[in-house]
Write a protein that holds these residues in place. Structure first.
Motif: not given
Length: 209
Positions: A147, A150, A179, A182
């Protein structure tokens, strides 16, 4: 058969685009996330990216727990002076920022060192509002590594000098599912940068003193 081939080609293109977005975000965040508290450069403000305290089945959300612990560790070791908590408060019965605040105070963080952003509905909103509402030009982002990467990508594309302190991650089936999601979140983040997507809400500025 021709249509099947077209669908296969389209699927392959989409898969390559997703993989490329994932690689791009990891590459942009390389050497900008930290696992060891001793190696983290100091920033005035640490930004906690929100999460709910409990899961849908009533158990403690470990993503929340580990982000809380990481933020406290940074503050306790003077790696940050202030904590900005950005999360979802879209319903009266759901308030991520206030929950984090209450638990940080219980750990010993003074209320005067805590600031709340109630309109962090998405990572993009949290990052852009950190600059446009709270005036941050640099910050330490606090979340799990995937996270943080990103968020750093979004921050750099909004002219924010950001690093990440990696909270403990989850393994096993639940961690794998997160994930996998993600990959899609990173693809959306790249698209948001391309189209210059803005937060759902802005508002008056708030100074972090």
């Amino acid at each position: 058969m021709k249509r099947l081939k077209q669908l296969f080609k389209l699927g392959l293109i989409l898969l390559l685009a997703v993989l490329l977005c994932n690689f791009l975000i990891s590459y942009k965040a390389e050497h900008k996330t930290f696992d060891n508290i001793e190696n983290v450069p100091k920033n005035k403000v640490g930004l906690i990216l929100g999460a709910g305290k409990t899961t849908s089945n009533g158990y403690v959300n470990l993503y929340y727990k580990y982000r809380l612990e990481a933020a406290f560790l940074l503050w306790k070791n003077n790696k940050i002076d202030k904590i900005l908590i950005s999360g979802d408060n879209s319903r009266k019965d759901y308030d991520e920022p206030s929950t984090f605040k209450s638990d940080l105070i219980q750990l010993g963080v003074p209320e005067t060192d805590i600031y709340l952003d109630y309109a962090g509905f998405r990572t993009l909103d949290s990052i852009v509002r950190a600059k446009k509402i709270f005036g941050l030009e640099s910050m330490t982002i606090i979340s799990q590594k995937f996270h943080n990467e990103r968020a750093i990508y979004l921050a750099e594309n909004n002219n924010i000098d950001a690093i990440g302190f990696n909270a403990k991650d989850l393994n096993g089936r639940f961690g794998l599912r997160t994930k996998l999601r993600e990959y899609l979140a990173r693809t959306k983040a790249v698209i948001d940068v391309i189209i210059n997507k803005q937060p759902k809400f802005l508002g008056p500025t708030i100074e972090i003193s």
